[in-house]
Write an enzyme that holds these catalytic residues in place. Structure first.
Site, PDB file in Angstrom:
ATOM      1  N   ASP A 189       0.860  -1.185   0.000  1.00  0.00           N
ATOM      2  CA  ASP A 189       0.000   0.000   0.000  1.00  0.00           C
ATOM      3  C   ASP A 189       0.892   1.229   0.000  1.00  0.00           C
ATOM      4  OD1 ASP A 189      -2.732  -0.226  -0.175  1.00  0.00           O
ATOM      5  OD2 ASP A 189      -3.003  -0.742   1.928  1.00  0.00           O
TER       6      ASP A 189
ATOM      7  N   HIS B  52     -11.472   1.144  -4.884  1.00  0.00           N
ATOM      8  CA  HIS B  52     -11.902  -0.226  -4.604  1.00  0.00           C
ATOM      9  C   HIS B  52     -13.118  -0.458  -5.473  1.00  0.00           C
ATOM     10  CE1 HIS B  52      -9.969   1.432  -0.962  1.00  0.00           C
ATOM     11  NE2 HIS B  52      -9.506   0.220  -0.761  1.00  0.00           N
TER      12      HIS B  52
ATOM     13  N   HIS C 120     -13.439  -2.594   7.188  1.00  0.00           N
ATOM     14  CA  HIS C 120     -12.545  -3.341   8.073  1.00  0.00           C
ATOM     15  C   HIS C 120     -13.325  -3.933   9.254  1.00  0.00           C
ATOM     16  CE1 HIS C 120      -9.751  -0.597   5.987  1.00  0.00           C
ATOM     17  NE2 HIS C 120      -8.875  -1.571   6.126  1.00  0.00           N
TER      18      HIS C 120
ATOM     19  N   ASP D 294      -9.427  -7.067  -1.953  1.00  0.00           N
ATOM     20  CA  ASP D 294      -9.017  -6.316  -0.773  1.00  0.00           C
ATOM     21  C   ASP D 294      -8.666  -7.347   0.301  1.00  0.00           C
ATOM     22  OD1 ASP D 294      -8.473  -4.210   0.922  1.00  0.00           O
ATOM     23  OD2 ASP D 294     -10.408  -3.225   0.663  1.00  0.00           O
TER      24      ASP D 294
END
Length: 980
Positions: free
Chosen positions: A146, A245, A257, A331
């Site tokens: 990332d 995304h 998350h 992801d």
């Protein structure tokens, strides 16, 4: 240049239901075409923006495909399954018996792991671990990371760049390109093949707890455009960019998350907004996409299934409709939106069936690999499906050189990471991103004259107690009286009472909000903190809110008098934001989002730089490496006893890039010189005080340089002196002698001034040049006669005080110990004062004149002289006020003497040797001082070179080579200018 693109281009949707296709076509056909502005030229030769006719990378030769097919055919099912997985690692030093490292090695050796995603680490730790892991993997590992905010998002010691939203606030797409390019260069140096960036989500929901400043904008076209340039920057270095995304994470109020977000919009809405940036960039060569763990029940026939596992999302829309042929990465599969609802194996199997290729961060990769093997054996998953993804992964490894150069060249990292050029670009982007949205009381720029005491508060959502320390440090560079407090979860009632008491004493409240986007944490101000802040800003004292993080925090404090967006809490962003509060850098940003009920996209108030900024040499095109030669010049002079110590200051383009102390106050070497030490300027007084005062009176029309001196000094109304003009005093052609040693007999100010007024001439006025202290003593008398104030009070009230030149004073012993203690001695005087001369005028005539004279007696620091120099180079403006006219400055600094090169008051660079050196330009002007000081300004290069020393210590026979040192320093500075 890059080919232009149409962000509203219609894509074939052959596999979508006809109704959806018709809706989409009707909607898109009504929209206008938009093309990006062409990229602007880049100042750094190594970081050039692409040409608009740049074509996508050519396809790899057939031999590459053949090699990949041969390798794939030779692999076992287990080896192929392992290639799908990318597991996390930490790039820090670990002992070779560390359990985490041993498990990682086992995954590679026994489970044939395909790749690594590095989470956190440092430059050498990650590089060493990369080499270790690559050395044990039969098939080279695919390294990913990332890097949305630059490599420093994950790797300490690398270049940190402004978040996406701040980049788009600059209004310059080149910044997105350079951000991508710098990030990719550092990634490549560290053996990283794939960057999980940029974010192409449209952040149109202010409540979004996870995207926020990671998005470029709330406008899909702006996201598409800036994303396009960042992708081009990344891919120009041969690194794989990954847009995320898909199909869009911007319009959520749930952190994926923590749970599975659900977006209830239908296809038409998502197609027109969320999909637009992806469509544009797929058409322009995007090669990798990351899926979103978000359900779209009103768009997909698969109900609440996460997009990562939804074939309609990844296959029907992404592959078939948008014609995407590249790599689809999930992801993180450990995120709660997935792991709370699906086993590790089921999550991977469903993702594969949906169309994903690379499985990121499975919470149990070994268990998942086993489940996939069994699924193939049972016929629930075909080996052909696995082959499709593995072939892509192997092809990418081949194309990106993983087989040829799998490791990191450790000895090259020091040349390739966080270079001065990269930092210069990062600093510039950070400065340009600062966005002023409200300034209802015209508080900015903050002027110390108006706001003498500041209360600064760092609003934090943690318990460290150290948040905002960089904010406090930077504020104190520009303001002397700042009370600083941290308002975080640890702040109790007693400290809150202290803050309120400080607010009652303050002239201005600065609130720096350091509430940032973090997983598993809210981005709103906590209710208790918010209640206290509202109580605080309800006081009469004006307030400024700076958002170093979540920009939507301004909704919580709408009544703050000023709102500023700074986008990030990292030290570099703080360092580049604080100067703008005081006018030390331009404010040019424009808002790329909506803030409901308050601000629209494009809002922004512009402010121009008006005071000196403290920054690096690279920020204005100077080389720090070359500037370091100043250290050698000064040390050589100190070793040769030219002076015991000194300060060198360099200002260019309104930026003080060098302010360094060298050596000691005296030859006892017990007190080192500091960069803010204050020196006796000696004859620099002639220009900084007397010449400038005359300039100001000329501007006001109260005197004229052609006025005869006898108009103001009656003693000059004689046959011998009647024709002497102010101009002749300024250029030293009045016929007066250099000086007379009046102090042998005359011991008071009045006696000395009377003697000067009546001093006989040594030649006819206008015929010869004789550098004369007496002429400038008389000019100071003229200033007093016209203004009604002695020259020290005149220049203090009209120049030094309003400009914030606090260390520029006559008689520093009377100014307080905070000044007098910072002044090195200038002589051991056995003639007049019988001891050490310190914090009082070195010049005997100035000393007997109560320390105040037109020719000598002024003390100052390099920082204050830089302010004065910037005012001259900035057409007489400083801190938002006009002190001198551009015309007067030009007149006084141009060649005026018919005899030599001198200007009015100022010396100018002439033929032959000059203390301004050989490399400064022909229009350079300045002055020197007997104590070993000098100031030279090259207006063409907008550079000021300041040298402060006490070369007269311990006596005047020292420092005979000071002229050579002045010239060497000037040439060293000029050599540091990077013409490219």
């Amino acid at each position: 240049m890059m080919s232009t693109y149409n962000p509203r281009q219609i894509i074939s949707r052959s596999t979508l239901p006809m109704l959806l296709l018709m809706v989409a076509v009707l909607m898109m056909s009504s929209c206008k075409s938009t093309e990006p502005e062409p990229t602007r030229p880049v100042t750094l030769p190594e970081l050039k923006a692409p040409d608009t006719d740049e074509q996508p990378d050519a396809e790899e030769p057939a031999s590459v495909t053949q090699d990949v097919d041969s390798l794939l055919q030779s692999m076992t099912l287990n080896e192929k399954i392992g290639q799908l997985f990318v597991t996390p690692a930490y790039g820090r030093f670990t002992n070779d018996k560390d359990p985490g490292l041993l498990r990682l090695k086992r995954m590679i050796e026994n489970y044939h792991l395909g790749g690594i995603i590095f989470m956190q680490g440092d430059v050498y730790g990650q590089a060493m671990l990369t080499n270790t892991l690559q050395s044990i993997s039969e098939i080279p590992l695919w390294i990913s990371q990332d890097m949305e905010f630059g490599a420093a998002m994950r790797i300490s010691g690398t270049t940190r760049l402004t978040p996406a939203m701040g980049v788009s606030a600059t209004g310059n797409t080149e910044n997105a390109y350079l951000k991508g390019k710098i990030t990719a260069r550092e990634a490549k140096a560290l053996g990283v093949h794939q960057i999980f960036a940029p974010v192409l989500d449209v952040n149109n929901n202010p409540e979004n707890p996870v995207i926020n400043v990671r998005s470029f904008s709330a406008d899909p076209e702006m996201v598409a455009e800036y994303g396009h340039y960042m992708i081009q920057g990344i891919q120009s270095e041969g690194i794989l960019a990954t847009a995320k995304h898909f199909p869009g994470h911007g319009d959520t109020d749930t952190d994926s998350h923590l749970a599975l977000p659900i977006i209830n919009h239908d296809f038409a809405r998502i197609d027109s907004l969320e999909l637009l940036p992806f469509r544009v960039n797929i058409n322009n060569g995007l090669k990798s996409v990351m899926s979103a763990h978000i359900a779209y029940p009103n768009m997909s026939p698969n109900g609440d299934l996460p997009g990562t596992m939804d074939r309609f999302i990844l296959n029907d829309i992404l592959r078939d409709s948008l014609n995407f042929e590249g790599l689809i990465v999930t992801d993180g599969l450990e995120m709660k939106g997935i792991s709370d609802n699906y086993s590790p194996g089921e999550a991977v199997i469903r993702s594969l069936k949906a169309g994903a290729d690379m499985m990121l961060i499975s919470p149990d990769a070994m268990g998942a690999i086993d489940e996939i093997q069994k699924a193939v054996e049972r016929g629930n998953l075909s080996e052909d499906r696995i082959d499709q993804s593995v072939r892509k992964i192997l092809q990418l490894k081949k194309e990106h050189g993983a087989f040829d150069h799998p490791g990191v060249e450790l000895d090259q990292l020091a040349h390739q990471i966080n270079t001065p050029e990269y930092q210069r670009v990062a600093d510039r982007i950070a400065r340009q991103s600062v966005t002023l949205l409200k300034d209802s009381k015209d508080l900015l720029p903050i002027r110390e004259v108006d706001h003498q005491k500041i209360l600064a508060i760092a609003l934090a959502d943690d318990e460290s107690g150290s948040t905002g320390s960089s904010f406090a440090r930077e504020l104190k560079k520009y303001h002397d009286d700042v009370d600083f407090f941290v308002l975080d979860r640890r702040t109790g009632l007693e400290e809150k009472a202290e803050i309120l008491d400080a607010a009652d004493e303050a002239d201005l409240i600065l609130i720096g909000s350091f509430i940032i986007v973090r997983s598993h944490q809210p981005i709103q101000v906590e209710p208790e903190q918010l209640q206290f802040l509202r109580q605080l800003i309800s006081r009469p004292c004006p307030s400024v809110l700076i958002a170093f993080g979540n920009p939507y925090v301004v909704r919580d404090l709408p009544d703050a008098d000023s709102h500023i967006m700074a986008w990030s809490s990292n030290i570099n962003q703080v360092r580049q934001t604080v100067p703008s509060l005081f006018g030390a850098s331009d404010i040019t940003g424009n808002l790329p989002i909506y803030i409901p009920g308050m601000y629209e996209i494009g809002d922004g108030i512009q402010k121009q730089q008006s005071i000196v900024r403290h920054d690096s040499p690279e920020s204005v095109g100077l080389s720090s490496e070359k500037m370091l030669e100043i250290d050698n010049v000064m040390q050589e002079a100190i070793n040769d006893s030219v002076f015991p110590g000194g300060v060198v200051g360099v200002m260019k383009d309104g930026v003080l890039v060098w302010s360094e102390g060298y050596g000691y106050h005296d030859y006892e070497k017990t007190r080192s010189v500091e960069s803010d030490d204050i020196y006796d300027l000696a004859s620099l007084t002639k220009v900084i005080v007397t010449t400038t005062s005359i300039m100001k009176l000329v501007d006001e029309g109260r005197i004229d340089v052609n006025d005869p001196v006898h108009k103001y000094i009656p003693e000059f109304d004689t046959d011998e002196k009647r024709d002497i003009t102010i101009e002749q005093l300024l250029i030293h052609t009045s016929g007066l002698p250099a000086f007379q040693v009046y102090v042998d007999e005359l011991k008071t100010r009045d006696e000395i001034i009377e003697a000067v007024r009546n001093e006989p001439l040594i030649n006819r006025p206008g015929e010869e040049y004789v550098y004369s202290d007496l002429g400038f003593i008389l000019l100071a008398e003229i200033v007093e006669e016209v203004s009604g104030m002695r020259i020290d009070r005149f220049v203090r009230s009209r120049l030094f005080y309003p400009m914030g030149m606090k260390t520029t004073v006559y008689n520093p012993k009377n100014a307080g110990r905070w000044i007098s203690n910072r002044i090195p001695p200038t002589e051991i005087d056995s003639t007049y004062r019988d001891g050490i001369v310190q914090a009082e005028a070195h010049d005997e005539r100035a000393w007997f004149m109560d320390g105040v004279a037109g020719h000598a007696g002024l003390f100052s620091s390099a920082a204050d002289i830089a302010k004065y120099s910037y005012m001259l180079m900035n057409d007489g403006n400083y801190g938002g006020r006009k002190y001198l006219s551009q015309e007067t400055i030009q007149t006084f600094t141009s060649k005026r003497s018919p005899i030599n090169q001198r200007a009015y008051g100022f010396d100018r660079k002439g033929e032959g040797f000059s203390t301004a050196g050989e490399l400064t330009g022909p229009n350079s002007f300045g002055h020197t001082g007997f104590t070993g000081t000098s100031l030279w300004i090259d207006p063409d290069e907008e550079i000021a070179i300041i040298l402060l020393t006490n070369r007269t210590f311990p006596n005047r026979s020292y420092g005979s080579t000071i002229s050579r040192i002045r010239a060497k320093i000037a040439d060293t500075v000029m050599e540091a200018i990077d013409d490219e």
